[in-house]
Motif scaffolding. Structure first.
Motif, PDB file in Angstrom:
ATOM      1  N   ASP A  17      -3.017   0.412   6.770  1.00  7.35           N
ATOM      2  CA  ASP A  17      -3.952  -0.680   6.519  1.00  7.35           C
ATOM      3  C   ASP A  17      -4.853  -0.781   7.732  1.00  7.35           C
ATOM      4  O   ASP A  17      -4.438  -1.271   8.785  1.00  7.35           O
ATOM      5  CB  ASP A  17      -3.217  -2.000   6.283  1.00  7.35           C
ATOM      6  N   LEU A  18      -6.070  -0.296   7.607  1.00  2.25           N
ATOM      7  CA  LEU A  18      -6.993  -0.264   8.737  1.00  2.25           C
ATOM      8  C   LEU A  18      -7.625  -1.618   9.011  1.00  2.25           C
ATOM      9  O   LEU A  18      -8.418  -1.750   9.943  1.00  2.25           O
ATOM     10  CB  LEU A  18      -8.076   0.798   8.491  1.00  2.25           C
ATOM     11  N   ASN A  19      -7.269  -2.626   8.221  1.00  2.00           N
ATOM     12  CA  ASN A  19      -7.697  -3.998   8.477  1.00  2.00           C
ATOM     13  C   ASN A  19      -6.633  -4.697   9.324  1.00  2.00           C
ATOM     14  O   ASN A  19      -5.956  -5.629   8.892  1.00  2.00           O
ATOM     15  CB  ASN A  19      -7.919  -4.750   7.160  1.00  2.00           C
ATOM     16  N   ALA A  20      -6.457  -4.195  10.557  1.00  2.42           N
ATOM     17  CA  ALA A  20      -5.503  -4.766  11.520  1.00  2.42           C
ATOM     18  C   ALA A  20      -4.059  -4.745  11.026  1.00  2.42           C
ATOM     19  O   ALA A  20      -3.229  -5.521  11.489  1.00  2.42           O
ATOM     20  CB  ALA A  20      -5.909  -6.188  11.907  1.00  2.42           C
ATOM     21  N   GLY A  21      -3.768  -3.865  10.082  1.00  4.41           N
ATOM     22  CA  GLY A  21      -2.385  -3.739   9.623  1.00  4.41           C
ATOM     23  C   GLY A  21      -1.864  -4.915   8.847  1.00  4.41           C
ATOM     24  O   GLY A  21      -0.645  -5.080   8.690  1.00  4.41           O
ATOM     25  N   SER A  22      -2.765  -5.740   8.294  1.00  2.00           N
ATOM     26  CA  SER A  22      -2.337  -7.029   7.734  1.00  2.00           C
ATOM     27  C   SER A  22      -1.394  -6.895   6.551  1.00  2.00           C
ATOM     28  O   SER A  22      -0.545  -7.765   6.339  1.00  2.00           O
ATOM     29  CB  SER A  22      -3.562  -7.859   7.339  1.00  2.00           C
ATOM     30  N   ALA A  23      -1.505  -5.816   5.772  1.00  2.00           N
ATOM     31  CA  ALA A  23      -0.620  -5.673   4.616  1.00  2.00           C
ATOM     32  C   ALA A  23       0.820  -5.433   5.040  1.00  2.00           C
ATOM     33  O   ALA A  23       1.761  -5.839   4.350  1.00  2.00           O
ATOM     34  CB  ALA A  23      -1.097  -4.524   3.719  1.00  2.00           C
ATOM     35  N   GLY A  24       1.017  -4.769   6.183  1.00  2.00           N
ATOM     36  CA  GLY A  24       2.375  -4.434   6.607  1.00  2.00           C
ATOM     37  C   GLY A  24       2.988  -5.362   7.629  1.00  2.00           C
ATOM     38  O   GLY A  24       4.214  -5.416   7.759  1.00  2.00           O
ATOM     39  N   LEU A  25       2.165  -6.109   8.346  1.00  2.00           N
ATOM     40  CA  LEU A  25       2.701  -6.943   9.432  1.00  2.00           C
ATOM     41  C   LEU A  25       3.778  -7.932   8.991  1.00  2.00           C
ATOM     42  O   LEU A  25       4.783  -8.088   9.684  1.00  2.00           O
ATOM     43  CB  LEU A  25       1.555  -7.693  10.128  1.00  2.00           C
ATOM     44  N   PRO A  26       3.627  -8.641   7.858  1.00  2.00           N
ATOM     45  CA  PRO A  26       4.690  -9.568   7.462  1.00  2.00           C
ATOM     46  C   PRO A  26       6.032  -8.885   7.221  1.00  2.00           C
ATOM     47  O   PRO A  26       7.067  -9.550   7.247  1.00  2.00           O
ATOM     48  CB  PRO A  26       4.149 -10.188   6.165  1.00  2.00           C
ATOM     49  N   TRP A  27       6.023  -7.573   7.000  1.00  2.00           N
ATOM     50  CA  TRP A  27       7.247  -6.825   6.739  1.00  2.00           C
ATOM     51  C   TRP A  27       7.850  -6.249   8.013  1.00  2.00           C
ATOM     52  O   TRP A  27       8.982  -5.758   7.997  1.00  2.00           O
ATOM     53  CB  TRP A  27       6.959  -5.700   5.742  1.00  2.00           C
ATOM     54  N   VAL A  28       7.094  -6.331   9.110  1.00  2.00           N
ATOM     55  CA  VAL A  28       7.569  -5.772  10.381  1.00  2.00           C
ATOM     56  C   VAL A  28       7.972  -6.864  11.365  1.00  2.00           C
ATOM     57  O   VAL A  28       9.036  -6.805  11.990  1.00  2.00           O
ATOM     58  CB  VAL A  28       6.474  -4.872  11.002  1.00  2.00           C
ATOM     59  N   ARG A  29       7.129  -7.876  11.503  1.00  2.00           N
ATOM     60  CA  ARG A  29       7.320  -8.864  12.567  1.00  2.00           C
ATOM     61  C   ARG A  29       8.678  -9.576  12.536  1.00  2.00           C
ATOM     62  O   ARG A  29       9.258  -9.842  13.598  1.00  2.00           O
ATOM     63  CB  ARG A  29       6.172  -9.883  12.535  1.00  2.00           C
TER      64      ARG A  29
END
Length: 302
Positions: free
Chosen positions: A50-62
């Protein structure tokens, strides 16, 4: 679910998927529901670009990383790798290509024993699902950076089906520029159009060729649209709603379900994969300023 409440089964062992939806249609929510489905699986590893600051994956990582980038109580992120820059995305795609080519060699005996030309997927040899948010726009891009990434995406789609690497691409609209690529039309037989009542850039005839009577005004609500698979013709559907607290709960509840990459694939992946969660590679995820810093590019490839 369909209008009669029946769930739609989507089979992605061999198929890729294309999800289109303009801003406000519920596309991001549907990406999260897709990631939730993959998180439940015991034979799938999910990689997200997700080249938009990783927003699609961040909730699954943080939820799985503390302030220093270390695992929280042994938890694993809900996605197995997250790329937020073109450099990290290229690294991920190159790794997927190496894995696919290596699997073709090392698993010949296994496929012969199973009498199949498809790699038998299992918790021991997991499928890799590449979720590329607005990936169709990358494929349609004309700048050098987009062309470079597009070539790598198409190579993954072209060579990796039998070896258990498939993609889910999203796009902002069902346009000729997005659907003009022959590889996408041929491989992405699972197709979703979230309309939200939007008409601009939503050519349903291109998205679902051969289907008649589909109109955007039939699905005027956020999260509603049309879904078609090889097993289920294009028809109205509505996506489940998922909230941030549910994502956190799912990350915790499914942490012990995720498989690990099989040893031959891990060897092919090398340090690029093994060090994907190094604190210096994930520092951008912990930016205290709320996203003011750009994601750091990986230091080296290999």
């Amino acid at each position: 679910v369909r209008t009669n409440g029946a769930e739609v089964g989507v089979h992605l062992r061999e198929q890729c998927a294309l999800v289109v939806g303009p801003t406000g249609s519920g596309k991001t929510n549907m990406v999260h529901t897709i990631l939730a489905g993959f998180a439940r699986a015991t034979d799938v590893l999910t990689w997200v670009i997700d080249l938009n600051a990783g927003s699609a994956g961040l909730p699954w990582v943080r939820p799985a990383l503390d302030g220093d980038g270390r695992p929280v109580d042994g938890m694993r992120p809900g996605v197995d790798w997250l790329a937020a820059t073109p450099e990290e995305a290229a690294l991920m795609l190159d790794t997927a290509i190496r894995i696919a080519k290596h699997r073709k060699t090392v698993y010949q005996d296994l496929m012969a024993q199973a009498n199949t030309d498809l790699l038998p997927i299992s918790p021991r040899i997991p499928q890799i699902m590449l979720v590329i948010d607005e990936g169709a726009e990358i494929l349609a891009g004309t700048d050098k950076q987009s062309r470079t990434l597009a070539a790598k995406i198409l190579e993954v789609i072209r060579i990796a089906r039998a070896m258990g690497i498939r993609t889910v691409l999203t796009a902002l609209g069902a346009t000729g520029a997005v659907l003009g690529n022959l590889m996408i039309r041929r491989e992405a037989k699972v197709r979703v159009a979230l309309t939200g009542g939007e008409t601009e850039g939503m050519d349903l005839a291109k998205q679902f060729p051969g289907s008649r009577g589909l109109r955007t005004d039939q699905a005027p609500y956020k999260g509603a649209g049309f879904l078609g698979t090889p097993e289920s013709p294009a028809a109205l559907f509505k996506s489940w709603r998922i909230l941030p607290n549910q994502i956190r709960d799912i990350v915790a509840a499914t942490s012990d379900r995720h498989p690990v990459l099989d040893a031959p694939s891990a060897t092919a992946a090398g340090d690029a994969y093994a060090r994907r969660w190094d604190p210096d590679r994930t520092a951008w995820m912990r930016d205290a300023g709320g996203g003011g810093a750009e994601p750091a590019a990986p230091a080296a490839r290999g």
